[in-house]
Design a protein around this motif. Structure first.
Motif, PDB file in Angstrom:
ATOM      1  N   GLY A  34       0.725  -1.373  -0.041  1.00  0.00           N
ATOM      2  CA  GLY A  34      -0.011  -0.041  -0.004  1.00  0.00           C
ATOM      3  C   GLY A  34       0.769   1.257  -0.014  1.00  0.00           C
ATOM      4  N   THR A  35       2.113   1.120  -0.225  1.00  0.00           N
ATOM      5  CA  THR A  35       3.101   2.426  -0.191  1.00  0.00           C
ATOM      6  C   THR A  35       2.631   3.262  -1.265  1.00  0.00           C
ATOM      7  N   GLY A  36       2.259   2.739  -2.270  1.00  0.00           N
ATOM      8  CA  GLY A  36       2.025   3.582  -3.679  1.00  0.00           C
ATOM      9  C   GLY A  36       0.619   4.435  -3.485  1.00  0.00           C
ATOM     10  N   ALA A  42      -4.294  11.389   2.402  1.00  0.00           N
ATOM     11  CA  ALA A  42      -3.749  10.281   3.200  1.00  0.00           C
ATOM     12  C   ALA A  42      -4.068   9.948   4.433  1.00  0.00           C
ATOM     13  N   PRO A  43      -4.548   8.819   4.973  1.00  0.00           N
ATOM     14  CA  PRO A  43      -4.801   8.713   6.272  1.00  0.00           C
ATOM     15  C   PRO A  43      -3.624   8.820   7.339  1.00  0.00           C
ATOM     16  N   GLN A  52       1.988   7.117   8.198  1.00  0.00           N
ATOM     17  CA  GLN A  52       3.220   7.065   9.211  1.00  0.00           C
ATOM     18  C   GLN A  52       3.680   5.507   9.168  1.00  0.00           C
ATOM     19  N   ALA A  53       2.810   4.626   9.329  1.00  0.00           N
ATOM     20  CA  ALA A  53       3.020   3.061   9.167  1.00  0.00           C
ATOM     21  C   ALA A  53       3.851   2.599   7.949  1.00  0.00           C
ATOM     22  N   ALA A  54       3.392   3.518   6.945  1.00  0.00           N
ATOM     23  CA  ALA A  54       4.129   2.929   5.571  1.00  0.00           C
ATOM     24  C   ALA A  54       5.683   3.689   5.591  1.00  0.00           C
ATOM     25  N   SER A  90      -1.966  -5.076   4.318  1.00  0.00           N
ATOM     26  CA  SER A  90      -1.888  -3.771   4.003  1.00  0.00           C
ATOM     27  C   SER A  90      -1.918  -2.802   5.161  1.00  0.00           C
ATOM     28  N   PHE A  91      -1.358  -1.845   4.763  1.00  0.00           N
ATOM     29  CA  PHE A  91      -1.385  -0.764   5.807  1.00  0.00           C
ATOM     30  C   PHE A  91      -2.562   0.048   6.150  1.00  0.00           C
ATOM     31  N   PRO A  92      -2.907   0.532   7.463  1.00  0.00           N
ATOM     32  CA  PRO A  92      -4.007   1.057   7.726  1.00  0.00           C
ATOM     33  C   PRO A  92      -4.625   2.118   6.723  1.00  0.00           C
ATOM     34  N   GLY A  93      -6.048   2.053   6.400  1.00  0.00           N
ATOM     35  CA  GLY A  93      -6.432   3.219   5.305  1.00  0.00           C
ATOM     36  C   GLY A  93      -6.271   2.705   3.885  1.00  0.00           C
ATOM     37  N   VAL A  94      -5.590   1.643   3.634  1.00  0.00           N
ATOM     38  CA  VAL A  94      -5.189   1.653   2.310  1.00  0.00           C
ATOM     39  C   VAL A  94      -6.351   1.110   1.408  1.00  0.00           C
ATOM     40  N   ILE A  95      -7.113  -0.060   2.057  1.00  0.00           N
ATOM     41  CA  ILE A  95      -8.197  -0.452   1.486  1.00  0.00           C
ATOM     42  C   ILE A  95      -9.389   0.754   1.115  1.00  0.00           C
TER      43      ILE A  95
END
Length: 565
Positions: A227-229, A240-241, A246-248, A303-308
């Motif tokens: 999910g970095t992209g 961006a969430p 920050q997690a990414a 996936s990172f939080p908020g990506v979906i």
């Protein structure tokens, strides 16, 4: 202070030429001179902006999303001469993470280069990410990075030089963490910021980890979420969430060194790192080079939080679209696969994790070793069977492998080559898994057999039990005849005058005639992996019924529900 004499000299020459001497596309005087009274051609600098400069607002594509797509890249590379040097152990044709050049029998050079645009606003953090991403290719091959050269393009006449300095400092600090020495570098004046490193390391030629060594039965383990992209693109849009971003960033600045150590100590053979081509793009190279089919359980992919949520809102970069177009040629997806999960698998990653193909008997060991090093390894799929290189993407119907199963496989004996000769990939685990009651009954029978064998041994005064004697008598695999028979079967199973598709159709018919359920389930998987349609498979199955008669028909009828016929 402005050097007016220099300005006059430079501008007079520009006016004579009809354009700026520093940019033939611009007239003289240029808009910057008119608005800011600054002549860039004369070496004058723009005043530093009072507000914070957001690097991601200065580029079109962020991070590894700025890569040229795979289709275009392959078209270019296919027209270049092939390197035929015996010292090249891994070259461009392998489409692997790094190149490897032999120095001596026990030592080789491993080299890579990676450069991309900013995907975060802070220049120091961008430098760290660029360094972690560059050195990752060395880790993915099982190598040890030693030295690096920086490569930077920067609009030195438009942006403060302290930004470039911070980028270099971040990269050097991260490479120092990796035990890698920056020997120097190269810089280019350019409108678009780009930064990265060419990294050189060493590797044992006997312990190279490549993308062409994945085997049927291997379990696929991913070491970083995706999910970095998505998050970088969302950040450009101001959507961006924060938690996910920050997690990414934390993950992108994390070296893949610990995960690479686990691969080395576990003696793994196949892996790749996930970057700009997305998970499906990089996995596609693995399955094509290894000539296998992979199964990805899309809902198990972290996936990172908020990506979906971002994907559901349509925050999908152009690079993800290009990756999806490329993936369409080699993936098979089930109808119930949500679009957001498919785009997640195509999302271009920057400084992503390692994707390892782990033999079943090593899964528990690898997961434990990763956890001990604070790396969260997640099982996301497995390698199914030989093919020309396919990927099946679906929603998981059950866990691919439980922790108990992983632990049990470490104590199991290796499967007999003789028993698997007919169907080397073996039947799917979910079709032959025994119930708890069946397992318990099997244990009881084994205990009873052991007791009987022991009594008989005591009575006969022999050292070996009946079970051991029987095992010795039936150990056919050690005979020369069995070895020849196995080799014959394996040779026949490979593509020849008949293609793999044709051979799978024949095998399906024969499996029905022989009423061999494990053979049938294994060859069904292989047939699907080879691209055969359900209609083609059904015709082959009914040919088996024709030659097998009523017993074969009853066999098929009993399996209808299980096989979905």
């Amino acid at each position: 202070m402005i050097d007016l004499e220099k300005r006059r000299r430079v501008m007079s020459r520009s006016l004579q030429l009809g354009h700026c001497i520093c940019n033939p596309k611009q007239p003289c005087p240029c808009e910057i001179f008119k608005q800011k009274d600054v002549c860039l051609c004369a070496g004058e600098k723009l005043p530093e902006a009072e507000e914070e400069i957001r690097l991601t607002q200065l580029v079109e594509n962020t991070g590894c999303a700025s890569k040229i797509n795979q289709d275009d890249l392959q078209q270019v590379l296919s027209g270049l001469p092939e390197v035929n040097d015996p010292r090249v152990l891994v070259g461009a044709r392998a489409a692997d993470d790094a190149g490897i050049f032999s120095l001596e029998p026990e030592k080789a050079l491993v080299q890579t280069v990676d450069v991309f645009t900013p995907n975060v606003d802070d220049p120091y953090t961008f430098g760290q990410i660029a360094a972690a991403n560059s050195v990752s290719d060395i880790y993915a091959m099982g190598g040890q990075p030693l030295t690096a050269l920086s490569i930077v393009s920067f609009p030195s006449d438009r942006l403060p030089l302290k930004i470039m300095q911070a980028m270099l400092k971040g990269g050097m600090d991260k490479l120092a963490e990796a035990g890698t020495v920056v020997l120097g570098g190269h810089s280019i004046k350019d409108e678009t910021i780009k930064f990265g490193f060419a990294v050189t390391g060493i590797i044992d030629p006997k312990r190279i980890i490549t993308n062409n060594a994945a085997k049927p039965g291997d379990v696929l383990i991913l070491t970083k979420p995706l999910g970095t992209g998505v998050l970088s693109f969302a950040h450009q849009l101001g959507r961006a969430p924060e938690e996910g971003l920050q997690a990414a960033i934390e993950a992108m600045t994390q070296l893949n060194r610990a995960a690479a150590e686990v691969m080395t100590i576990s003696n793994l053979k196949a892996a790749t790192d996930i970057t700009g081509f997305g998970l499906l793009g990089h996995l596609s190279e693995m399955v094509k080079q290894s000539r296998v089919t992979a199964l990805i359980e899309a809902d198990l992919v972290p996936s990172f939080p908020g990506v979906i949520d971002c994907l559901r809102q349509g925050i999908i970069s152009g690079a993800a679209e290009r990756n999806r177009e490329y993936a369409a040629a080699f993936i098979e997806k089930e109808n119930d696969l949500p679009e957001e999960l498919l785009y997640l698998l195509c999302d271009p990653q920057t400084s992503g994790g390692l994707l390892m193909a782990v033999p079943m008997e090593k899964v528990s060991q690898v997961l434990t070793a990763l956890e001990e090093r604070s790396v969260k390894g997640v099982i996301i799929g497995k390698i199914l069977s030989p093919s020309e290189g396919r990927i099946i993407v679906r929603i998981s119907k059950q866990k691919i492998i439980s922790a108990t199963e992983a632990a049990m496989t470490q104590t199991k004996a290796k499967p007999s080559r003789l028993s698997s000769a007919c169907c080397p990939s073996g039947p799917p685990a979910d079709l032959i898994e025994k119930t708890a009651e069946e397992k318990e009954e099997g244990v009881k029978k084994k205990e009873e057999t052991t007791k009987i064998g022991s009594k008989a041994t005591d009575k006969a005064g022999k050292e070996e039990t009946q079970a051991e004697l029987l095992s010795a008598i039936l150990d056919l695999e050690k005979t020369a005849s069995a070895e020849k028979f196995i080799s014959f079967i394996e040779e026949v199973a490979t593509a020849g005058v008949l293609s793999l598709r044709e051979k799978e159709l024949v095998s399906l018919a024969l499996a029905v005639q022989a009423r061999c359920e494990p053979c049938l389930t294994a060859h069904l998987n292989k047939a699907l992996a080879a691209g055969l349609t359900p209609k083609e498979i059904k015709e082959a199955l009914w040919l088996g019924v024709v030659f097998g008669g009523s017993p074969a028909l009853m066999f098929i009828e009993a399996l209808k529900e299980k096989l979905g016929l």
